[in-house]
Design an enzyme around this catalytic site. Structure first.
Site, PDB file in Angstrom:
ATOM      1  N   ARG A  15       0.836  -1.035  -0.107  1.00 50.24           N
ATOM      2  CA  ARG A  15       0.069   0.027   0.070  1.00 50.24           C
ATOM      3  C   ARG A  15       0.692   1.158  -0.179  1.00 50.24           C
ATOM      4  O   ARG A  15       0.281   2.311  -0.148  1.00 50.24           O
ATOM      5  CB  ARG A  15      -0.991   0.116   1.090  1.00 50.24           C
ATOM      6  CG  ARG A  15      -2.128  -0.807   0.880  1.00 50.24           C
ATOM      7  CD  ARG A  15      -3.032  -0.928   2.238  1.00 50.24           C
ATOM      8  NE  ARG A  15      -2.387  -1.840   3.047  1.00 50.24           N
ATOM      9  CZ  ARG A  15      -3.076  -1.897   4.377  1.00 50.24           C
ATOM     10  NH1 ARG A  15      -3.837  -0.987   4.800  1.00 50.24           N
ATOM     11  NH2 ARG A  15      -2.388  -2.521   5.302  1.00 50.24           N
ATOM     12  N   ASP A 102       7.773  -1.364  10.994  1.00 49.36           N
ATOM     13  CA  ASP A 102       6.692  -0.576  10.449  1.00 49.36           C
ATOM     14  C   ASP A 102       6.067   0.050  11.502  1.00 49.36           C
ATOM     15  O   ASP A 102       5.028   0.808  11.499  1.00 49.36           O
ATOM     16  CB  ASP A 102       5.833  -1.125   9.351  1.00 49.36           C
ATOM     17  CG  ASP A 102       5.124  -2.296   9.767  1.00 49.36           C
ATOM     18  OD1 ASP A 102       5.090  -2.775  10.849  1.00 49.36           O
ATOM     19  OD2 ASP A 102       4.299  -2.518   8.748  1.00 49.36           O
ATOM     20  N   GLY A 136      -6.069  -7.294  15.093  1.00 55.91           N
ATOM     21  CA  GLY A 136      -6.602  -8.192  15.930  1.00 55.91           C
ATOM     22  C   GLY A 136      -7.188  -7.807  17.305  1.00 55.91           C
ATOM     23  O   GLY A 136      -6.829  -6.742  17.693  1.00 55.91           O
ATOM     24  N   GLU A 151      -7.880 -12.646  15.348  1.00 52.86           N
ATOM     25  CA  GLU A 151      -7.628 -11.809  13.968  1.00 52.86           C
ATOM     26  C   GLU A 151      -9.018 -11.399  13.585  1.00 52.86           C
ATOM     27  O   GLU A 151     -10.052 -11.839  13.578  1.00 52.86           O
ATOM     28  CB  GLU A 151      -6.726 -12.786  13.099  1.00 52.86           C
ATOM     29  CG  GLU A 151      -5.514 -12.893  13.309  1.00 52.86           C
ATOM     30  CD  GLU A 151      -4.559 -11.442  13.652  1.00 52.86           C
ATOM     31  OE1 GLU A 151      -4.429 -10.711  12.779  1.00 52.86           O
ATOM     32  OE2 GLU A 151      -4.344 -11.280  15.012  1.00 52.86           O
ATOM     33  N   ALA A 420      37.545  49.571  -5.448  1.00 53.63           N
ATOM     34  CA  ALA A 420      36.232  48.845  -5.900  1.00 53.63           C
ATOM     35  C   ALA A 420      36.691  48.606  -7.287  1.00 53.63           C
ATOM     36  O   ALA A 420      37.507  49.366  -8.426  1.00 53.63           O
ATOM     37  CB  ALA A 420      35.234  49.832  -5.784  1.00 53.63           C
ATOM     38  N   ARG A 437      42.107  50.185 -12.821  1.00 50.13           N
ATOM     39  CA  ARG A 437      40.980  51.091 -13.212  1.00 50.13           C
ATOM     40  C   ARG A 437      41.290  51.822 -14.502  1.00 50.13           C
ATOM     41  O   ARG A 437      42.280  52.565 -14.431  1.00 50.13           O
ATOM     42  CB  ARG A 437      40.322  52.082 -12.319  1.00 50.13           C
ATOM     43  CG  ARG A 437      39.337  51.244 -11.391  1.00 50.13           C
ATOM     44  CD  ARG A 437      38.513  52.369 -10.590  1.00 50.13           C
ATOM     45  NE  ARG A 437      38.420  51.857  -9.078  1.00 50.13           N
ATOM     46  CZ  ARG A 437      38.404  52.761  -7.990  1.00 50.13           C
ATOM     47  NH1 ARG A 437      38.671  53.976  -8.117  1.00 50.13           N
ATOM     48  NH2 ARG A 437      38.109  52.081  -6.928  1.00 50.13           N
TER      49      ARG A 437
HETATM   50  C1  UD1 Z   1      -0.469  -8.448  12.940  1.00 54.73           C
HETATM   51  C2  UD1 Z   1      -1.365  -9.069  14.029  1.00 54.73           C
HETATM   52  C3  UD1 Z   1      -2.585  -8.329  14.571  1.00 54.73           C
HETATM   53  C4  UD1 Z   1      -2.260  -6.971  14.918  1.00 54.73           C
HETATM   54  C5  UD1 Z   1      -1.500  -6.196  13.855  1.00 54.73           C
HETATM   55  C6  UD1 Z   1      -0.840  -5.067  14.212  1.00 54.73           C
HETATM   56  C7  UD1 Z   1      -0.581 -11.439  13.346  1.00 54.73           C
HETATM   57  C8  UD1 Z   1      -1.391 -12.539  12.995  1.00 54.73           C
HETATM   58  N1  UD1 Z   1      -1.696 -10.413  13.574  1.00 54.73           N
HETATM   59  O1  UD1 Z   1      -1.486  -8.238  11.901  1.00 54.73           O
HETATM   60  O2  UD1 Z   1      -3.365  -9.118  15.813  1.00 54.73           O
HETATM   61  O3  UD1 Z   1      -3.361  -6.031  15.311  1.00 54.73           O
HETATM   62  O4  UD1 Z   1      -0.500  -6.921  13.254  1.00 54.73           O
HETATM   63  O5  UD1 Z   1      -0.538  -4.104  13.263  1.00 54.73           O
HETATM   64  O6  UD1 Z   1       0.184 -11.431  14.005  1.00 54.73           O
HETATM   65  N2  UD1 Z   1       5.739  -9.778   8.491  1.00 54.73           N
HETATM   66  C9  UD1 Z   1       6.811 -10.483   8.249  1.00 54.73           C
HETATM   67  N3  UD1 Z   1       6.749 -11.750   7.770  1.00 54.73           N
HETATM   68  C10 UD1 Z   1       5.303 -12.288   7.544  1.00 54.73           C
HETATM   69  C11 UD1 Z   1       4.185 -11.486   7.798  1.00 54.73           C
HETATM   70  C12 UD1 Z   1       4.249 -10.394   8.264  1.00 54.73           C
HETATM   71  O7  UD1 Z   1       7.993 -10.158   8.459  1.00 54.73           O
HETATM   72  O8  UD1 Z   1       5.299 -13.143   7.190  1.00 54.73           O
HETATM   73  C13 UD1 Z   1       5.991  -8.404   9.208  1.00 54.73           C
HETATM   74  C14 UD1 Z   1       5.462  -7.347   8.571  1.00 54.73           C
HETATM   75  O9  UD1 Z   1       6.355  -6.911   7.397  1.00 54.73           O
HETATM   76  C15 UD1 Z   1       4.814  -6.359   9.495  1.00 54.73           C
HETATM   77  C16 UD1 Z   1       4.455  -7.154  10.589  1.00 54.73           C
HETATM   78  O10 UD1 Z   1       5.224  -8.329  10.305  1.00 54.73           O
HETATM   79  O11 UD1 Z   1       5.976  -5.491   9.818  1.00 54.73           O
HETATM   80  C17 UD1 Z   1       3.098  -7.279  10.705  1.00 54.73           C
HETATM   81  O12 UD1 Z   1       2.354  -7.898   9.542  1.00 54.73           O
HETATM   82  P1  UD1 Z   1       1.107  -7.396   9.072  1.00 54.73           P
HETATM   83  O13 UD1 Z   1       0.627  -8.113   7.701  1.00 54.73           O
HETATM   84  O14 UD1 Z   1       1.179  -6.028   8.961  1.00 54.73           O
HETATM   85  O15 UD1 Z   1       0.227  -7.758  10.334  1.00 54.73           O
HETATM   86  P2  UD1 Z   1      -1.307  -8.432  10.535  1.00 54.73           P
HETATM   87  O16 UD1 Z   1      -1.136  -9.915   9.994  1.00 54.73           O
HETATM   88  O17 UD1 Z   1      -2.105  -7.706   9.505  1.00 54.73           O
HETATM   89 CA    CA Z   2      -0.279  -4.045   9.400  1.00 55.55          CA
END
Ligand code: UD1
Ligand code: CA
Length: 452
Positions: A15, A102, A136, A151, A420, A437
């Site tokens: 995004r 992030d 979540g 979730e 100057a 000059r």
């Molecule tokens: C996750 C939580 C959710 C919480 C939310 C807060 C889980 C299952 N859910 O949601 O409860 O409210 O964060 O933002 O944990 N990432 C990896 N590898 C992966 C997946 C994710 O490195 O395989 C990293 C992403 O880059 C990010 C972070 O983990 O920095 C969270 O991943 P994201 O997909 O944003 O979180 P959600 O699963 O939506």
């Molecule tokens: Ca997220």
């Protein structure tokens, strides 16, 4: 007991709509992930593991910091799977602190609270949101004790009404985390291995679990798109402004100041609106910065005044100095005490001695200028012959008339005067007058003859 931070940073961040991996987008001049890693150090972690995936090499090459352990997650199979990639390098006796690359504004103190809570079992960080969106949800028993995290995509309509949400941050003894994640499946709406399942599993095992509630939701906010990034930029700038004001700095408007790096100010510094500070900037007591200045990696001495619209880059300004309006100090500029640099003056790699002045429309590059020197309007050091740069030396007390060109290498001796409009191509001896000059000619009546 050692503390191992595991920072999740493998996601693509679709995004953001960017070629740059999300965690490298800048917040207050530094990558998001850099903020997280530095806060972890401030919280006292002993080791930092970063889980990378999308554009992992670029992330690794950009982030600075010692002894960071980079772990690759080839496929993004969920937050639980991501943590698993780093766990083999974490000893059982350690406590793990899971952070997100992030989620950049979490304070070290909050990390400490979470670590303290994790002394015996998993501890999560939650917060309450008016609009809990797709986060979540935290499930609690009627007595308030934790049951687990559901979730959003797996939640019932009733569960979606819950306003306490999971920030994603968590701390847990490594042995428990390892045991739970080894048993964790991916039978859920997203087919992912959820880190969040650890809480429910620990509850089922009868282990003590706890939650730390963050009362400031902006501290735990994540960045998914550029709108959220801009919002967090304002939050962080506000934090920095407030720290400055509490430290004795007057800000004309705390909402119109941007610090991208570190700004260190003594008491009674005044900063007008729309200033940008980059890199490391130090401002001594009583100095004042006018509106619309950009100041990068510079030092400003006590009582000095930087007037509106000036730009300073790697400059060292002494005490009681006046700069601007509309001055440009480039790298290597050193201004002695009580010196003055006025409008439309550019200075580069040059030292101006005590009390010396260049008040209008000049270029001073590669120069050594003594004390008490007056540089007239429109003076130019011709420092570049197209191949090499050469130095101009102007000794103490010399007077350079307006519209002078000093063709370097050249020296003007102490107390000498350059008339100057002179092009100085040879050294001028101390205490002498140099001019070049043509004699002025006058033709009487010429003007009216032309008109008739
Ligand atoms: C996750 C939580 C959710 C919480 C939310 C807060 C889980 C299952 N859910 O949601 O409860 O409210 O964060 O933002 O944990 N990432 C990896 N590898 C992966 C997946 C994710 O490195 O395989 C990293 C992403 O880059 C990010 C972070 O983990 O920095 C969270 O991943 P994201 O997909 O944003 O979180 P959600 O699963 O939506
Ligand atoms: Ca997220």
């Amino acid at each position: 007991m050692s503390i191992h931070a595991i920072v999740l940073a493998a996601g693509q961040g679709t995004r953001m709509r960017s070629r740059l991996p999300k965690v490298l987008h800048l917040l207050a001049g530094r990558p998001l992930l850099q903020h997280v890693l530095e806060a972890a150090v401030a919280a006292g972690v002993d080791a930092r593991h970063v889980v990378i995936g999308h554009a992992g090499d670029q992330v690794r090459d950009t982030i600075v910091g010692e002894s960071i352990q980079w772990v690759e997650q080839r496929q993004q199979l969920g937050t639980g799977h991501a943590v698993m990639q780093a766990l083999p390098a974490v000893p059982d006796e350690a406590t793990v602190l899971v952070l997100y690359g992030d989620v950049p504004l979490v304070r070290p103190e909050t990390m400490r609270l979470l670590l303290d809570a994790a002394a015996r079992g998993p501890a999560l960080l939650s917060t309450f949101l008016q609009d809990p969106g797709a986060y979540g949800r935290i499930m609690r028993a009627p007595d308030g004790s934790l049951l687990g995290i559901v979730e959003y995509k797996d939640a019932t309509p009733e569960q979606r009404d819950i306003r306490e949400i999971n920030t994603g941050l968590l701390a847990c003894p490594a042995a428990i985390l390892r045991d739970c994640l080894n048993r964790c499946g991916n039978d859920n709406a997203q087919g992912e291995y959820y880190l969040t399942d650890v809480i429910g599993m620990a509850v089922a095992d009868g282990l003590p679990v706890s939650a730390v509630i963050a009362d400031d939701a902006s501290e735990v906010a994540g960045v998914n798109d550029r709108v959220q990034l801009a919002a967090l930029e304002r939050v962080l700038q506000r934090r920095q402004s407030e720290d400055l004001m509490r430290g004795g700095v007057t800000l004309a408007d705390p909402a119109r100041l941007d610090i991208r790096g570190s700004l260190c100010c003594a008491a009674d510094v005044r900063i007008d609106i729309n200033c940008v500070f980059e890199g490391r900037v130090r401002i001594a007591e009583g100095a004042s910065i006018g509106p619309n200045c950009v100041i990068r990696d510079s030092e400003i001495g006590p009582g000095s005044v930087i007037e509106a619209n000036s730009m300073l880059d790697k400059a060292v300004v002494g005490s009681g100095v006046q700069v601007g309006p509309f001055a440009r100090l480039r790298p290597g500029t050193e201004l002695g005490d009580k010196s003055k640099v006025g409008n439309f003056v550019e200075i580069k790699k040059a030292r101006l001695g005590e009390g010396s002045k260049a008040n209008h429309l000049s270029y001073i590059g590669d120069a050594l200028i003594g004390a008490g020197v007056n540089i007239g309007a429109g003076t130019i050091t011709c420092n570049y012959d197209g191949v090499h740069k050469h130095q101009t030396i102007i000794e103490d007390g010399a007077f350079i008339g307006s519209d002078t060109q000093l063709v370097a290498p050249v020296t003007v001796g102490a107390g000498a005067v350059v008339g100057a409009g002179t092009t100085v191509t040879r050294d001028v001896s101390p205490d002498s007058l140099a001019t070049r000059r043509a004699r002025q000619r006058e033709v009487a009546g010429w003007s009216s003859r032309r008109r008739s």
